[in-house]
Design a protein around this motif. Structure first.
Motif, short mmCIF file in Angstrom:
data_model
loop_
_atom_site.label_atom_id
_atom_site.label_comp_id
_atom_site.label_asym_id
_atom_site.label_seq_id
_atom_site.Cartn_x
_atom_site.Cartn_y
_atom_site.Cartn_z
N LEU A 3 5.90 -1.16 -11.54
CA LEU A 3 6.11 -2.30 -10.66
C LEU A 3 5.32 -3.52 -11.14
N ARG A 4 4.10 -3.23 -11.66
CA ARG A 4 3.23 -4.34 -12.05
C ARG A 4 3.81 -5.10 -13.24
N GLY A 5 4.52 -4.42 -14.12
CA GLY A 5 5.04 -5.07 -15.30
C GLY A 5 6.51 -5.45 -15.20
N SER A 6 7.10 -5.30 -14.03
CA SER A 6 8.52 -5.58 -13.89
C SER A 6 8.79 -7.08 -13.88
N ILE A 7 10.02 -7.46 -14.21
CA ILE A 7 10.42 -8.86 -14.22
C ILE A 7 10.31 -9.45 -12.82
N ALA A 8 10.79 -8.69 -11.82
CA ALA A 8 10.75 -9.18 -10.44
C ALA A 8 9.32 -9.44 -9.99
N THR A 9 8.38 -8.55 -10.39
CA THR A 9 6.99 -8.73 -9.99
C THR A 9 6.40 -9.96 -10.65
N LEU A 173 7.72 -8.74 -1.41
CA LEU A 173 7.58 -7.29 -1.63
C LEU A 173 8.88 -6.57 -1.29
N TYR A 174 9.52 -7.00 -0.21
CA TYR A 174 10.82 -6.38 0.14
C TYR A 174 11.85 -6.66 -0.94
N PHE A 175 11.83 -7.92 -1.43
CA PHE A 175 12.78 -8.29 -2.48
C PHE A 175 12.53 -7.50 -3.76
N ILE A 176 11.25 -7.35 -4.10
CA ILE A 176 10.91 -6.59 -5.31
C ILE A 176 11.36 -5.14 -5.19
N ARG A 177 11.07 -4.54 -4.01
CA ARG A 177 11.47 -3.13 -3.83
C ARG A 177 12.99 -3.00 -3.84
N SER A 178 13.68 -3.98 -3.24
CA SER A 178 15.14 -3.89 -3.19
C SER A 178 15.76 -4.03 -4.57
N ILE A 179 15.05 -4.63 -5.52
CA ILE A 179 15.56 -4.76 -6.88
C ILE A 179 15.00 -3.67 -7.78
N VAL A 180 13.68 -3.50 -7.74
CA VAL A 180 13.03 -2.59 -8.68
C VAL A 180 13.42 -1.14 -8.41
N SER A 181 13.49 -0.75 -7.14
CA SER A 181 13.81 0.65 -6.83
C SER A 181 15.19 1.06 -7.36
N PRO A 182 16.26 0.26 -7.07
CA PRO A 182 17.55 0.64 -7.67
C PRO A 182 17.53 0.60 -9.19
N ARG A 184 14.96 1.19 -11.10
CA ARG A 184 14.26 2.39 -11.54
C ARG A 184 15.17 3.61 -11.45
N GLN A 185 15.94 3.67 -10.35
CA GLN A 185 16.87 4.78 -10.19
C GLN A 185 17.96 4.75 -11.27
N ILE A 186 18.42 3.52 -11.59
CA ILE A 186 19.41 3.41 -12.66
C ILE A 186 18.82 3.90 -13.98
N GLY A 187 17.57 3.52 -14.25
CA GLY A 187 16.93 3.96 -15.48
C GLY A 187 16.79 5.47 -15.55
N ASP A 188 16.34 6.07 -14.43
CA ASP A 188 16.19 7.53 -14.39
C ASP A 188 17.54 8.23 -14.54
N THR A 189 18.55 7.67 -13.85
CA THR A 189 19.89 8.26 -13.94
C THR A 189 20.44 8.14 -15.35
N ALA A 190 20.20 6.99 -15.99
CA ALA A 190 20.67 6.81 -17.36
C ALA A 190 20.01 7.81 -18.31
N LYS A 191 18.72 8.08 -18.09
CA LYS A 191 18.04 9.08 -18.93
C LYS A 191 18.66 10.46 -18.75
N ARG A 192 18.99 10.81 -17.51
CA ARG A 192 19.62 12.12 -17.27
C ARG A 192 21.01 12.18 -17.89
N ASP A 209 25.75 -6.48 -2.60
CA ASP A 209 25.27 -7.54 -3.47
C ASP A 209 25.41 -7.12 -4.92
N GLU A 210 24.75 -7.87 -5.82
CA GLU A 210 24.86 -7.56 -7.23
C GLU A 210 24.31 -6.18 -7.56
N ILE A 211 23.22 -5.77 -6.88
CA ILE A 211 22.65 -4.46 -7.13
C ILE A 211 23.63 -3.37 -6.68
N GLY A 212 24.24 -3.57 -5.49
CA GLY A 212 25.22 -2.59 -5.02
C GLY A 212 26.41 -2.50 -5.96
#
Length: 475
Positions: A3-9, A173-182, A184-192, A209-212
């Motif tokens: 989270l600390r190194g993310s673009i959104a943060t 913080l809400y905006f960051i979580r709403s972007i970073v969490s999906p 992160r999930q996309i990254g984990d899913t892509a690895k699998r 929205d764009e994330i959805g």
């Protein structure tokens, strides 16, 4: 994902710092602007009041120009705004002679001079002559109330700024979580997915929205990958089986021929079977090579002018004997004997052979109560823009294709009927070859009724010589 190194943060921290700096500067500016405004207003009021008193006193002087001391004393002692400000009469040396507060001049002057309290004073001179005892009047007022007012407004501004920062922080913080969490999930899913787990999917978000949309597109991609992987496995299994069958026949008959080489009839039969199975293997390998060339963009076409009707007739002739052996009627109807096209006649003949082969192959599933017939026709039509086209149709009365599978039959590796021989890439190769000729390959089918494959190719416009040039085109 950190989270600390993310673009959104990083974006939020930079934006938050800028907004915080602006609010701090705004709060400081509000303080100085209010202080300047209120101090200016108080100074103006004091100066106006002092000038008015000085003018009134100046009117009470004797014939020598000396202002009556009793009038000055009365004015100072009866000053009506003494609860707001203090009026003082100053001597020639600037010393305090009279005050409206009731304190002795020495005490009053000492309090004002030595007080730590914020205050403001103005002085208005009086007309003086050598005999005059009083030289000016002075108005002094405490600035404590004004300072408290300024501090109160500044405090409110600071609280508003702090509340704004807190709201901004919460939204950020809400905006960051709403972007970073999906993400992160996309990254984990892509690895699998990269590890071969094609069953994993993204959890659908509630926001459209764009994330959805990205999650939906990612899931669609995963579906396609899973489908392609399943088709690839089926393809490998099918090709392995297809290769094993002729190889088994070749090996078996070669051993039989070697053992019974004196039996001429058996040797001839075995050699014919070996030759036929070898041709079948060659055809399969060529089909696989063509598919590989198409996938890598290296399929080349030897382009020249030729009569598409003649090539279609030649392809039908090749399959006539086989159709008779399998009890299938093969009919050909050419409405025009000459239909010139510019293309690779060998590749287009390959397309015709593949489609006719499929029609004969699946006509065997038509049932004993249905006529086993494959109808082939060609005619000259026109495209939407009016340009002439050659339209070739191959229809069978076989088992047909289910509506759900019809859209997939031209996909690579796909086989609508796994019980039939074939690699599942023939139609994909045929469709690509037709597309490279600026044509279309359309399939219409009804389960239990039959299938019609229609090929549309552009005709040559104008008068062309019979001996046209040859041109190589890479796919």
């Amino acid at each position: 994902m950190n989270l600390r190194g993310s673009i959104a943060t990083r974006w939020f921290v930079n934006s938050f710092a800028v907004v915080a700096a602006i609010l701090v500067v705004m709060t400081i500016a509000v303080f100085f602007m209010l202080r300047w405004y209120y101090y200016g207003a108080v100074s103006q009021i004091l100066q106006s009041e002092a000038n008015m008193i000085a003018r009134v006193l100046s009117n009470h002087h004797d014939e020598y120009g000396v202002i009556d001391s009793n009038i000055i004393r009365t004015t100072v002692e009866n000053f009506e705004n003494k609860n707001l400000m203090e009026l003082m009469a100053l001597g020639a040396g600037g010393e305090v002679l009279l005050t409206s507060s009731g304190f002795s001049p020495e005490s009053a002057g000492g309090i004002v001079a030595g007080s730590r309290e914020s205050y403001m004073e103005v002085i208005a001179p009086l007309p003086t002559v050598p005999e005059s005892r009083y030289s000016a009047i002075r108005l002094v007022t405490s600035m404590t109330a004004v300072d408290n007012q300024v501090y109160t407004f500044t405090l409110y501004t600071g609280i508003f700024s702090l509340a704004t920062l807190l709201v901004l922080l919460s939204l950020g913080l809400y905006f960051i979580r709403s972007i970073v969490s999906p993400l992160r999930q996309i990254g984990d899913t892509a690895k699998r997915l990269a590890d071969g787990d094609f069953s994993v999917r993204m959890a659908q978000t509630k926001n459209a929205d764009e994330i959805g949309e990205l999650c939906s597109v990612f899931n669609d991609m995963a579906d396609e990958l899973e489908t392609s992987e399943l088709l690839k496995h089926d393809f490998i299994s099918s090709v392995s089986h297809e290769l094993r069958t002729p190889l088994t026949a070749i090996k078996g008959w070669s051993e039989t021929v070697l053992e019974l080489r004196d039996d001429e009839a058996l040797v001839e039969k075995g050699m014919n079977i070996i030759s036929a199975e070898a041709d079948r293997l060659t055809e399969m390998v060529e089909e696989l090579l063509d598919f590989s060339r198409i996938q890598s963009g290296q399929l080349s076409l030897q382009m020249a002018e030729f009569n598409i009707t003649a090539e279609l007739t030649s392809a039908v002739t090749i399959y006539t004997e086989r159709a008779v052996r399998e009890g299938i009627t093969l009919t050909l109807r050419n409405e025009d004997e000459f239909a010139p096209v510019f293309g690779d006649k060998n590749r287009l003949r390959q397309v015709f052979l593949n489609i006719i082969d499929n029609a004969i192959k699946y006509s065997g599933d038509s049932g004993d109560d249905k006529e086993k017939v494959v109808r082939i026709s060609s005619k000259i039509g026109s495209a939407l823009d009016g340009s002439p086209t050659a339209v070739i149709a191959v229809s069978d009365a076989g088992c047909g294709i289910a509506k759900a599978e019809l859209a997939k039959v031209k996909l690579k590796f796909y086989k609508a009927n796994n019980t039939r021989r074939g690699s599942g890439i023939g139609l994909a190769v045929a469709d690509e070859i037709v597309s490279l000729h600026s044509g279309r390959l359309d399939i219409k089918s009804e389960l239990g009724v039959g299938t019609t494959v229609k090929i549309t190719l552009p005709l040559i416009k104008g008068d062309l010589a019979e001996d046209n040039y040859t041109q190589e085109v890479a796919a």
